[in-house]
Write a protein that holds these residues in place. Structure first.
Motif, PDB file in Angstrom:
ATOM      1  N   ALA A 187       0.613  -1.365  -0.116  1.00 11.12           N
ATOM      2  CA  ALA A 187      -0.153   0.321  -0.080  1.00 11.12           C
ATOM      3  C   ALA A 187       0.845   1.064   0.059  1.00 11.12           C
ATOM      4  O   ALA A 187       0.293   2.314  -0.633  1.00 11.12           O
ATOM      5  N   ILE A 188       1.903   0.758   0.512  1.00  8.10           N
ATOM      6  CA  ILE A 188       2.973   2.476   0.854  1.00  8.10           C
ATOM      7  C   ILE A 188       3.584   2.924  -1.024  1.00  8.10           C
ATOM      8  O   ILE A 188       3.709   3.744  -1.201  1.00  8.10           O
ATOM      9  N   LEU A 189       4.213   1.761  -0.865  1.00  5.24           N
ATOM     10  CA  LEU A 189       4.738   1.495  -2.320  1.00  5.24           C
ATOM     11  C   LEU A 189       3.630   2.285  -3.410  1.00  5.24           C
ATOM     12  O   LEU A 189       3.283   3.134  -4.408  1.00  5.24           O
ATOM     13  N   MET A 190       1.976   1.313  -3.226  1.00  4.55           N
ATOM     14  CA  MET A 190       1.379   2.513  -5.030  1.00  4.55           C
ATOM     15  C   MET A 190       0.716   3.869  -3.988  1.00  4.55           C
ATOM     16  O   MET A 190       0.983   4.365  -5.006  1.00  4.55           O
ATOM     17  N   SER A 191       0.443   3.967  -2.277  1.00  9.86           N
ATOM     18  CA  SER A 191       0.613   5.262  -2.664  1.00  9.86           C
ATOM     19  C   SER A 191       1.964   5.988  -2.621  1.00  9.86           C
ATOM     20  O   SER A 191       1.591   7.370  -3.547  1.00  9.86           O
ATOM     21  N   LYS A 192       2.857   6.010  -3.021  1.00  7.60           N
ATOM     22  CA  LYS A 192       3.859   6.331  -3.551  1.00  7.60           C
ATOM     23  C   LYS A 192       4.149   6.742  -5.512  1.00  7.60           C
ATOM     24  O   LYS A 192       3.967   7.893  -5.986  1.00  7.60           O
ATOM     25  N   ALA A 193       3.964   5.324  -5.711  1.00  2.95           N
ATOM     26  CA  ALA A 193       3.884   5.820  -7.349  1.00  2.95           C
ATOM     27  C   ALA A 193       2.294   6.091  -7.517  1.00  2.95           C
ATOM     28  O   ALA A 193       2.796   7.304  -8.345  1.00  2.95           O
TER      29      ALA A 193
END
Length: 328
Positions: A187-193
């Motif tokens: 989820a954190i990776l998606m929020s950053k991407a």
């Protein structure tokens, strides 16, 4: 693998809800592929027909499958439906029993923005919390009085049913679902991407209070107009009751029924809306704005302001008035 059904309603739907959900969930699968892991989601666009024209034919979506052919799914995504809501609900009514059946068979259901109206139409929201766009909160309460609408929240979750607030707050619910199914790190990776502000939990700073006057109780409308014209002054319930020749209890009951606010709450919201506009457009300091809208107790003003907007007066001013923020 979880089967995701993104509903493609007939009429005018939120294309960003549909495409954004498809893109982000697909990216989760792509990320897992890079890590030599099996895909997590089987994503299908599910429609009433094999073609759905949107925006009066400006766009056309071709669902992967019609709903009758989906025998089992794990998550149903309901996008916002725009235009005339009763007409949209009527146009898509054949989907309602399918959603109910899938939920009873174990599927979870998520609605975005005013897709909450469609979800409420299924009856699955009775007695449950629900979020929707703040602009249509009064209309939602009128149509679905047995649903507990919490119009300040970005999202709700109860018994496998999820709802999100207005417009692009659907991204916060989507990230929440990604975290639930794929883990916090993904989820954190998606929020950053996708540059989404993760863990935002309130739409209060975005609400514009416009008064609830879509009712037929004329004395209550007179009370609302009086409050809005004289909010700088001290207004009491007894004063309004005397002005309208109503008993205090009768006024309070009718006011709450018509506006979904108590008299005191309404006065507070009118005052705070005036304070918000002041902070957005002027260089006045906190105390000056406080006095302008009829407060003399700094602590009370700050407490009520935060309760209604989710921000302190200084935070609100700095967020929406860059000129004032640079002078602070």
């Amino acid at each position: 693998m979880k089967h995701i059904s993104i509903l493609i309603p007939q009429g005018t739907s939120s294309l960003s809800n549909i495409e954004g959900t498809f893109q982000i969930l697909s990216e989760v699968n792509n990320l897992r592929a890079e890590m030599r892991q099996a895909p997590l989601f089987n994503i299908q666009m599910v429609g009433l027909a094999t073609e759905a024209k949107q925006r009066n034919g400006l766009f056309t979506i071709k669902p992967d499958v019609v709903f009758e052919d989906v025998k089992k799914t794990d998550l149903i995504i309901i996008p916002a439906m725009h235009g005339n809501l009763p007409a949209a609900l009527e146009m898509n009514k054949d989907l309602l029993p399918w959603v109910v059946k899938q939920y009873k068979n174990g599927a979870e259901v998520a609605s975005y923005c005013i897709g909450a109206f469609f979800l409420a139409q299924t009856g699955l929201l009775k007695g449950k919390q629900c979020a929707t766009h703040w602009k249509l909160a009064n209309e939602f309460r009128r149509m679905y009085p047995d649903v507990n609408l919490v119009d300040d929240k970005i999202m709700t979750e109860e018994d496998g049913i999820y709802t999100s607030g207005g417009a692009y707050s659907y991204l916060n619910l989507l990230l929440y679902l990604v975290e639930k199914y794929a883990g916090r790190d993904v989820a954190i990776l998606m929020s950053k991407a996708f540059m989404i502000d993760i863990d935002r939990d309130s739409q209060s700073p975005f609400i514009i209070f416009q008064g609830q006057k879509t009712h037929e109780d004329e004395p209550i409308k007179k009370a609302q107009v009086f409050i809005e014209k004289n909010f700088q002054d001290k207004i009491t319930v007894d004063q309004l009751a005397g002005m309208l020749a109503l008993g205090r209890r009768n006024l309070e009951r009718r006011f709450k029924k018509a506006t979904s606010n108590t008299v005191i709450e309404y006065i507070q919201r009118v005052k705070i809306e005036a304070a918000k506009k002041n902070f957005e457009t002027s260089r006045k300091n906190i105390n000056e704005v406080m006095y302008d809208v009829g407060y003399s107790d700094t602590k009370a003003f700050r407490t009520i302001f935060r309760k209604i907007t989710g921000l302190s007066p200084i935070e609100y001013r700095n967020k929406y008035n860059k000129e004032a923020a640079t002078l602070a």
